[in-house]
Design a protein around this motif. Structure first.
Motif, PDB file in Angstrom:
ATOM      1  N   VAL A  90       0.843  -1.205   0.000  1.00  0.00           N
ATOM      2  CA  VAL A  90       0.000   0.000   0.000  1.00  0.00           C
ATOM      3  C   VAL A  90       0.873   1.248   0.000  1.00  0.00           C
ATOM      4  CG1 VAL A  90      -1.715   1.337   1.287  1.00  0.00           C
ATOM      5  CG2 VAL A  90      -1.922  -1.158   1.151  1.00  0.00           C
ATOM      6  N   ARG A  91       1.865   1.290   0.872  1.00  0.00           N
ATOM      7  CA  ARG A  91       2.752   2.472   0.937  1.00  0.00           C
ATOM      8  C   ARG A  91       3.487   2.680  -0.389  1.00  0.00           C
ATOM      9  NH1 ARG A  91       3.137   0.245   5.999  1.00  0.00           N
ATOM     10  NH2 ARG A  91       5.117  -0.805   5.572  1.00  0.00           N
ATOM     11  N   ARG A  92       3.960   1.589  -1.012  1.00  0.00           N
ATOM     12  CA  ARG A  92       4.658   1.705  -2.302  1.00  0.00           C
ATOM     13  C   ARG A  92       3.723   2.232  -3.379  1.00  0.00           C
ATOM     14  NH1 ARG A  92       4.113  -1.436  -6.390  1.00  0.00           N
ATOM     15  NH2 ARG A  92       3.410  -3.238  -5.175  1.00  0.00           N
ATOM     16  N   ILE A  93       2.516   1.706  -3.442  1.00  0.00           N
ATOM     17  CA  ILE A  93       1.555   2.118  -4.467  1.00  0.00           C
ATOM     18  C   ILE A  93       1.209   3.589  -4.316  1.00  0.00           C
ATOM     19  CG2 ILE A  93      -0.865   1.805  -5.169  1.00  0.00           C
ATOM     20  CD1 ILE A  93      -0.335  -1.277  -4.611  1.00  0.00           C
ATOM     21  N   VAL A  94       1.010   4.060  -3.090  1.00  0.00           N
ATOM     22  CA  VAL A  94       0.698   5.474  -2.854  1.00  0.00           C
ATOM     23  C   VAL A  94       1.902   6.345  -3.200  1.00  0.00           C
ATOM     24  CG1 VAL A  94       0.144   7.187  -1.075  1.00  0.00           C
ATOM     25  CG2 VAL A  94      -1.090   4.998  -1.154  1.00  0.00           C
ATOM     26  N   ARG A  95       3.085   5.912  -2.792  1.00  0.00           N
ATOM     27  CA  ARG A  95       4.303   6.677  -3.097  1.00  0.00           C
ATOM     28  C   ARG A  95       4.518   6.761  -4.609  1.00  0.00           C
ATOM     29  NH1 ARG A  95       6.871   4.747   0.868  1.00  0.00           N
ATOM     30  NH2 ARG A  95       7.563   2.875  -0.163  1.00  0.00           N
TER      31      ARG A  95
END
Length: 161
Positions: A90-95
């Motif tokens: 999730v953090r990677r996709i948002v970043r």
């Protein structure tokens, strides 16, 4: 073990990981038919153990992070990588979508998709998992790029959470 059994088993493994990391979200199941090309793509992603992720990220004022995609404004979305923890994904996709950091707060819903090949009735159903997460912005930085913004009136988001 056939395609359906393997893909169903992978979905169950991912649901177990999801519950271990975030608790038990509401789970629904939908079955639909797609053309040969989409069916093959779903089959490949199932073999890799990928799941689809949508992230509803809110800022301090409650506005939702959206990006332009397919002619409409949508929340950041993508697929997990093999063996990637769900929160990391999730953090990677948002970043990747907006160049902002977030803290995942919850997994609010999961949908098991049964995907059938409309061009070949004998083909096994492929199962995929799609999860909607909520998150909060970590810092007050603005998202980067013209196709990303905070939307205080993101009405379409209510159907996700």
């Amino acid at each position: 073990m056939d395609v359906a059994s393997r893909s169903r088993s992978r979905v169950e493994e991912r649901l177990t990981r999801l519950e271990e990391e975030f608790g038990t979200p509401e789970v629904t199941q939908t079955t639909f038919e797609v053309g040969e090309q989409r069916y093959q793509r779903s089959l490949e992603r199932s073999r890799d153990g990928q799941l689809d992720v949508r992230a509803v990220v809110r800022d301090d004022d409650g506005a939702v992070l959206v990006r332009e995609g397919d002619g409409e404004w949508v929340v950041p979305r993508g697929q997990t990588r093999p063996d990637e923890r769900l929160g990391e994904a999730v953090r990677r996709i948002v970043r990747d979508a907006a160049d902002v950091d977030c803290r995942v707060t919850d997994a609010v819903s999961a949908n098991i998709h049964g995907i059938r090949n409309e061009d070949d009735e004998s083909a096994s159903t492929v199962y995929r998992l799609s999860v909607v997460f909520t998150a909060e912005i970590v810092d007050s930085s603005e998202p980067s790029g013209e196709s990303v913004r905070w939307d205080a009136e993101a009405e379409a988001i209510s159907e996700l959470v």
